[in-house]
Design an enzyme around this catalytic site. Sequence first.
Site, PDB file in Angstrom:
ATOM      1  N   CYS A   1      39.867  38.967  75.290  1.00 56.63           N
ATOM      2  CA  CYS A   1      39.851  39.741  74.039  1.00 56.63           C
ATOM      3  C   CYS A   1      41.183  40.441  73.776  1.00 56.63           C
ATOM      4  CB  CYS A   1      38.710  40.746  74.071  1.00 56.63           C
ATOM      5  SG  CYS A   1      37.150  39.941  74.412  1.00 56.63           S
TER       6      CYS A   1
ATOM      7  N   HIS B   1      39.407  46.024  69.015  1.00 57.40           N
ATOM      8  CA  HIS B   1      38.680  44.785  69.297  1.00 57.40           C
ATOM      9  C   HIS B   1      37.196  45.010  69.005  1.00 57.40           C
ATOM     10  CE1 HIS B   1      36.701  41.573  71.215  1.00 57.40           C
ATOM     11  NE2 HIS B   1      36.328  42.279  72.269  1.00 57.40           N
TER      12      HIS B   1
ATOM     13  N   ASN C   1      31.174  39.540  68.048  1.00 56.40           N
ATOM     14  CA  ASN C   1      32.443  39.757  68.741  1.00 56.40           C
ATOM     15  C   ASN C   1      33.136  38.402  68.918  1.00 56.40           C
ATOM     16  OD1 ASN C   1      34.290  39.889  70.887  1.00 56.40           O
ATOM     17  ND2 ASN C   1      32.998  41.191  72.167  1.00 56.40           N
TER      18      ASN C   1
HETATM   19  O1  UT7 Z   1      34.507  41.621  74.314  1.00 57.67           O
HETATM   20  C1  UT7 Z   1      34.880  41.655  75.641  1.00 57.67           C
HETATM   21  C2  UT7 Z   1      34.366  42.815  76.351  1.00 57.67           C
HETATM   22  N1  UT7 Z   1      32.942  42.972  76.215  1.00 57.67           N
HETATM   23  C3  UT7 Z   1      32.437  44.138  75.832  1.00 57.67           C
HETATM   24  O2  UT7 Z   1      33.172  45.041  75.514  1.00 57.67           O
HETATM   25  C4  UT7 Z   1      30.949  44.309  75.902  1.00 57.67           C
HETATM   26  C5  UT7 Z   1      30.627  45.685  76.370  1.00 57.67           C
HETATM   27  N2  UT7 Z   1      29.212  45.909  76.654  1.00 57.67           N
HETATM   28  C6  UT7 Z   1      28.282  46.042  75.698  1.00 57.67           C
HETATM   29  O3  UT7 Z   1      28.547  45.865  74.522  1.00 57.67           O
HETATM   30  C7  UT7 Z   1      26.912  46.488  76.133  1.00 57.67           C
HETATM   31  O4  UT7 Z   1      26.954  46.848  77.494  1.00 57.67           O
HETATM   32  C8  UT7 Z   1      25.781  45.428  75.930  1.00 57.67           C
HETATM   33  C9  UT7 Z   1      25.508  45.254  74.451  1.00 57.67           C
HETATM   34  C10 UT7 Z   1      26.176  44.114  76.568  1.00 57.67           C
HETATM   35  C11 UT7 Z   1      24.508  45.939  76.596  1.00 57.67           C
HETATM   36  O5  UT7 Z   1      24.178  47.193  76.024  1.00 57.67           O
HETATM   37  P1  UT7 Z   1      23.849  48.432  76.961  1.00 57.67           P
HETATM   38  O6  UT7 Z   1      23.517  49.538  76.060  1.00 57.67           O
HETATM   39  O7  UT7 Z   1      25.013  48.627  77.890  1.00 57.67           O
HETATM   40  O8  UT7 Z   1      22.568  47.942  77.731  1.00 57.67           O
HETATM   41  P2  UT7 Z   1      22.317  47.860  79.301  1.00 57.67           P
HETATM   42  O9  UT7 Z   1      22.956  46.635  79.868  1.00 57.67           O
HETATM   43  O10 UT7 Z   1      22.664  49.181  79.899  1.00 57.67           O
HETATM   44  O11 UT7 Z   1      20.747  47.692  79.344  1.00 57.67           O
HETATM   45  C12 UT7 Z   1      19.867  48.702  78.871  1.00 57.67           C
HETATM   46  C13 UT7 Z   1      18.462  48.161  78.858  1.00 57.67           C
HETATM   47  C14 UT7 Z   1      18.069  47.481  80.168  1.00 57.67           C
HETATM   48  O12 UT7 Z   1      16.697  47.730  80.384  1.00 57.67           O
HETATM   49  P3  UT7 Z   1      16.244  48.880  81.410  1.00 57.67           P
HETATM   50  O13 UT7 Z   1      16.840  48.510  82.728  1.00 57.67           O
HETATM   51  O14 UT7 Z   1      16.817  50.167  80.849  1.00 57.67           O
HETATM   52  O15 UT7 Z   1      14.757  48.808  81.350  1.00 57.67           O
HETATM   53  C15 UT7 Z   1      18.274  46.019  79.884  1.00 57.67           C
HETATM   54  O16 UT7 Z   1      17.453  45.187  80.672  1.00 57.67           O
HETATM   55  O17 UT7 Z   1      18.339  47.151  77.834  1.00 57.67           O
HETATM   56  C16 UT7 Z   1      17.880  45.924  78.432  1.00 57.67           C
HETATM   57  N3  UT7 Z   1      18.545  44.826  77.714  1.00 57.67           N
HETATM   58  C17 UT7 Z   1      18.044  44.269  76.604  1.00 57.67           C
HETATM   59  N4  UT7 Z   1      16.900  44.478  75.924  1.00 57.67           N
HETATM   60  C18 UT7 Z   1      16.695  43.735  74.827  1.00 57.67           C
HETATM   61  C19 UT7 Z   1      19.738  44.253  78.001  1.00 57.67           C
HETATM   62  N5  UT7 Z   1      20.007  43.308  77.087  1.00 57.67           N
HETATM   63  C20 UT7 Z   1      18.963  43.288  76.225  1.00 57.67           C
HETATM   64  C21 UT7 Z   1      18.690  42.544  75.060  1.00 57.67           C
HETATM   65  N6  UT7 Z   1      17.540  42.801  74.404  1.00 57.67           N
HETATM   66  N7  UT7 Z   1      19.533  41.595  74.579  1.00 57.67           N
END
Ligand code: UT7
Length: 342
Positions: A114, A253, A283
């Site tokens: 990115c 980004h 993205n």
């Molecule tokens: O572009 C290059 C660099 N990439 C980035 O900058 C991406 C950066 N990261 C992000 O944008 C976010 O971390 C994500 C969008 C990927 C994930 O969002 P988050 O708020 O960090 O979620 P998380 O991974 O902390 O997960 C929170 C909860 C979890 O459930 P529990 O353990 O709290 O019960 C996950 O299992 O959300 C759950 N979860 C989902 N639920 C529904 C994770 N992905 C999903 C999903 N749908 N797609």
Amino acid sequence: MTDAAVIDAIGHHLPEARETNDELARRIDTSDEWIRTRTGIRARSRAGDDEPTSVLATRAGREALGRATNGGADVDTVIVATTTPDMKCPATAPVVASDLGLENTATFDINSACTGFLAGLATAAGLITSGNSRAVLLVGAEKYSSIIYPQDRGTSPIFGDGAAAMVLRPGYRQQAGAIGRVHLGSDGRLWALAHVLSGGSAQPLAADPHDPFLRMDGRATYRHAVARMTDSCQRVLKDESLTAEDVDLLVAHQANARILTEVARELEVPAEKALVDLTDIGNTAAASIPVALSRAQEAGVLRGGETVLLTAFGAGASWGSTVLRWPELTSPNLTTTEGPNR
Ligand code: UT7
């Protein structure tokens, strides 16, 4: 004597197809509500089977060249920033140069995920100011759908496909559109934050069905992205003797709308000055900054004279930032239903 590379033209290409949150929720365990509130994304652009990265890049390149001085006839270098090349060898840039009818050009790819477009800006500026290149076509192009494991709910909702291209030519530091210092950095110890395991020399073949696809530690990437983009922006602002108050538009980004909000807040840039351009495309990695700039130009958000702060964080873990005064470009002011949220 020229002492800077300046932006001469910009253009972009996004595939027509979109996969909406509801469509995604029919095939993986997620929901429209979760994706919207956690990322700000409602749909992501999806290139077709007959649209590899080079096709997207060529279409964007053609648009930029069509708007460039002399139709970009003096372009002698083509750089493609991409994480998703058409193939492992050769680079995608020679394919794009050939498809654009650009002969005898230097061609190479930049793989900095990115951060690729900012690394490309630094490279293009160096080639031009050293006299090694008369004009550069710099393209950010990605087909992330080709490296997304279809069932991975951490990456499927986020990434989209697209491309944007910029023509840069010799000019002067005081000119609008001049590329100044590009602050680039990385912490290679964090390379595993986002990676594709197989297909390289370390592991040519896949041992697991997920190996040819992207694995990302989303939560950790999020944290590092906010910290590094903020710090890097503060450095370039300081280098240019500017403050957050001088920034007219923050083009970070387009990883996740929450990341954009947090970086703006950390920098004390008002939220309405932070461009959000991911709602309808997701993205697009190395393409996200130039796509956002090109759509902001077309929508009339950028008209010329604005102080624009660019910043990125991506796999590697790499980051970069630069600040510039946007030039008056001759691209048509299209009426579009898609585009940035301001
Ligand atoms: O572009 C290059 C660099 N990439 C980035 O900058 C991406 C950066 N990261 C992000 O944008 C976010 O971390 C994500 C969008 C990927 C994930 O969002 P988050 O708020 O960090 O979620 P998380 O991974 O902390 O997960 C929170 C909860 C979890 O459930 P529990 O353990 O709290 O019960 C996950 O299992 O959300 C759950 N979860 C989902 N639920 C529904 C994770 N992905 C999903 C999903 N749908 N797609």
